[in-house]
Each structure stands twice: as C-alpha cells, then as structure tokens.
Design a protein around this motif. Sequence first.
Motif, mmCIF file in Angstrom:
data_model
loop_
_atom_site.group_PDB
_atom_site.id
_atom_site.type_symbol
_atom_site.label_atom_id
_atom_site.label_comp_id
_atom_site.label_asym_id
_atom_site.label_seq_id
_atom_site.Cartn_x
_atom_site.Cartn_y
_atom_site.Cartn_z
ATOM 1 N N LEU A 260 0.818 -1.221 0.000
ATOM 2 C CA LEU A 260 0.000 0.000 0.000
ATOM 3 C C LEU A 260 0.850 1.270 0.000
ATOM 4 C CD1 LEU A 260 -2.797 -1.118 2.457
ATOM 5 C CD2 LEU A 260 -3.072 -0.598 0.023
ATOM 6 N N ALA A 261 2.110 1.164 0.374
ATOM 7 C CA ALA A 261 3.002 2.324 0.381
ATOM 8 C C ALA A 261 3.629 2.583 -0.989
ATOM 9 C CB ALA A 261 4.098 2.130 1.430
ATOM 10 N N LEU A 262 3.460 1.648 -1.920
ATOM 11 C CA LEU A 262 4.059 1.801 -3.248
ATOM 12 C C LEU A 262 3.329 2.859 -4.068
ATOM 13 C CD1 LEU A 262 4.485 -1.944 -4.239
ATOM 14 C CD2 LEU A 262 6.303 -0.338 -3.635
ATOM 15 N N PRO A 263 4.088 3.621 -4.859
ATOM 16 C CA PRO A 263 3.416 4.509 -5.812
ATOM 17 C C PRO A 263 2.924 3.663 -6.993
ATOM 18 C CG PRO A 263 5.791 4.649 -6.067
ATOM 19 C CD PRO A 263 5.532 3.737 -4.896
ATOM 20 N N GLY A 264 1.870 4.065 -7.614
ATOM 21 C CA GLY A 264 1.452 3.418 -8.859
ATOM 22 C C GLY A 264 0.574 2.203 -8.709
ATOM 23 N N PHE A 265 -0.074 2.027 -7.552
ATOM 24 C CA PHE A 265 -1.041 0.940 -7.492
ATOM 25 C C PHE A 265 -2.432 1.527 -7.659
ATOM 26 C CE2 PHE A 265 -1.154 2.086 -3.004
ATOM 27 C CZ PHE A 265 -2.476 1.928 -2.667
ATOM 28 N N ASN A 266 -3.368 0.706 -8.041
ATOM 29 C CA ASN A 266 -4.728 1.149 -8.277
ATOM 30 C C ASN A 266 -5.454 1.245 -6.935
ATOM 31 O OD1 ASN A 266 -7.451 1.410 -8.904
ATOM 32 N ND2 ASN A 266 -7.272 0.168 -10.747
ATOM 33 N N ARG A 267 -5.734 2.442 -6.491
ATOM 34 C CA ARG A 267 -6.350 2.660 -5.178
ATOM 35 C C ARG A 267 -7.843 2.303 -5.151
ATOM 36 N NH1 ARG A 267 -2.658 4.889 -1.968
ATOM 37 N NH2 ARG A 267 -0.913 5.910 -2.959
ATOM 38 N N GLN A 268 -8.403 1.918 -6.283
ATOM 39 C CA GLN A 268 -9.818 1.565 -6.345
ATOM 40 C C GLN A 268 -10.055 0.063 -6.233
ATOM 41 O OE1 GLN A 268 -11.975 4.144 -6.310
ATOM 42 N NE2 GLN A 268 -10.094 5.327 -6.205
ATOM 43 N N VAL A 269 -9.000 -0.710 -6.061
ATOM 44 C CA VAL A 269 -9.160 -2.164 -6.013
ATOM 45 C C VAL A 269 -8.794 -2.700 -4.636
ATOM 46 C CG1 VAL A 269 -8.769 -2.455 -8.487
ATOM 47 C CG2 VAL A 269 -6.846 -2.623 -6.913
ATOM 48 N N TYR A 270 -9.047 -3.959 -4.437
ATOM 49 C CA TYR A 270 -8.820 -4.622 -3.177
ATOM 50 C C TYR A 270 -7.385 -5.110 -3.037
ATOM 51 C CZ TYR A 270 -13.842 -4.795 -2.455
ATOM 52 O OH TYR A 270 -15.141 -4.459 -2.250
ATOM 53 N N CYS A 271 -6.955 -5.262 -1.782
ATOM 54 C CA CYS A 271 -5.752 -6.019 -1.473
ATOM 55 C C CYS A 271 -6.161 -7.486 -1.532
ATOM 56 C CB CYS A 271 -5.239 -5.699 -0.069
ATOM 57 S SG CYS A 271 -4.708 -3.990 0.146
ATOM 58 N N VAL A 272 -5.321 -8.317 -2.107
ATOM 59 C CA VAL A 272 -5.669 -9.721 -2.305
ATOM 60 C C VAL A 272 -4.604 -10.604 -1.673
ATOM 61 C CG1 VAL A 272 -6.079 -11.527 -4.028
ATOM 62 C CG2 VAL A 272 -6.809 -9.172 -4.493
ATOM 63 N N GLU A 273 -5.070 -11.587 -0.917
ATOM 64 C CA GLU A 273 -4.206 -12.647 -0.400
ATOM 65 C C GLU A 273 -4.602 -13.912 -1.146
ATOM 66 O OE1 GLU A 273 -5.398 -12.748 3.705
ATOM 67 O OE2 GLU A 273 -5.335 -10.564 3.714
ATOM 68 N N ARG A 274 -3.662 -14.492 -1.859
ATOM 69 C CA ARG A 274 -3.929 -15.748 -2.571
ATOM 70 C C ARG A 274 -3.214 -16.856 -1.801
ATOM 71 N NH1 ARG A 274 -2.893 -16.273 -8.959
ATOM 72 N NH2 ARG A 274 -0.985 -15.196 -8.351
ATOM 73 N N TYR A 275 -4.018 -17.688 -1.136
ATOM 74 C CA TYR A 275 -3.460 -18.765 -0.314
ATOM 75 C C TYR A 275 -3.100 -19.938 -1.217
ATOM 76 C CZ TYR A 275 -4.857 -15.960 3.591
ATOM 77 O OH TYR A 275 -4.966 -14.922 4.495
ATOM 78 N N LEU A 276 -1.806 -20.216 -1.311
ATOM 79 C CA LEU A 276 -1.317 -21.250 -2.220
ATOM 80 C C LEU A 276 -1.396 -22.635 -1.592
ATOM 81 C CD1 LEU A 276 1.729 -19.237 -3.532
ATOM 82 C CD2 LEU A 276 -0.575 -19.386 -4.504
ATOM 83 N N ASN A 277 -1.283 -22.674 -0.274
ATOM 84 C CA ASN A 277 -1.409 -23.904 0.502
ATOM 85 C C ASN A 277 -1.527 -23.467 1.961
ATOM 86 O OD1 ASN A 277 1.336 -23.492 1.517
ATOM 87 N ND2 ASN A 277 2.026 -24.271 -0.467
ATOM 88 N N GLU A 278 -1.388 -24.376 2.899
ATOM 89 C CA GLU A 278 -1.558 -24.024 4.313
ATOM 90 C C GLU A 278 -0.417 -23.188 4.877
ATOM 91 O OE1 GLU A 278 -2.424 -27.478 6.631
ATOM 92 O OE2 GLU A 278 -4.231 -27.922 5.468
#
Length: 135
Positions: free
Chosen positions: A106-124
Amino acid sequence: MEKVTLEHDISVFYVKAHSFPDVILEVHTRLHSLIPDSNTRQTYGISHPENGAIVYKAGFEEKFTGEVAAHNCETMVLNKGEYYSIMLRDFMNSPNSVKNALTTLLALPGFNRQVYCVERYLNEKDVECMIRVAD
C-alpha cells in the motif's frame, strides 16, 4: 517484491467478516465449511478500506457459472492484469507477516487505489499478497 499477471478475470464467491482483524480465521473456517472439497480450492482473502474501517472477505474461486447460488454467497471479480506481489513462506509462524506485506504494498506509488488487497493462499503455509497496478 515482484509483479505478477492474472491472465483472466477470476470470479470469487465470499463470506464477509463482521469485524477486522478479529475474525479472519473464523470467516475462513465458515467459508471452508460450505464446500466439501474446500482443500482443493483456490482460497482468497480480500480487503479494502471502507468508511474508515477495513472490510475483509474470505473467498473461493468459482469453479462453474452459477455455483455461488447453491451457497447463498455474494460474488466479486478479481480483474485480470498486473499486480505487485510479495510471497510469504510459512506465514503462520509470523503472525504479522500478511499485515506487514500489505502495508508495504500500500506504500508503493502506482497501485490502483480503487481495487482490493488480495491474499492468494497457495497452501496451508504460503500466501501471495497482491495489489493491482494502476492501468
């Protein structure tokens, strides 16, 4: 940190947490109780600030159109495109690692502030934290 590309839109059905961060594990448990083969599913954590609070959703990728109707859940689409990404290995051994990764993104410049943060769980043990790059 790196950039990853979602090649196609991903339709997700989800269960919404009534508070954050207190009930993240509870909402994931509730989601997994809906689906018999939940361990074979791509699982997501989706968060977004709304009215001064964080809204958190735990979701599964929809396997076929209309599947969500059987589970009485809401849906959303994770849009295809480029995402900034931080991979976390064995994240359960570091309770603040997801929060810290999302704070970094969230501190990076250039991300889309209108979208969600996403966690993609690859396994446990492993999770990929992502935020969409601005178009």
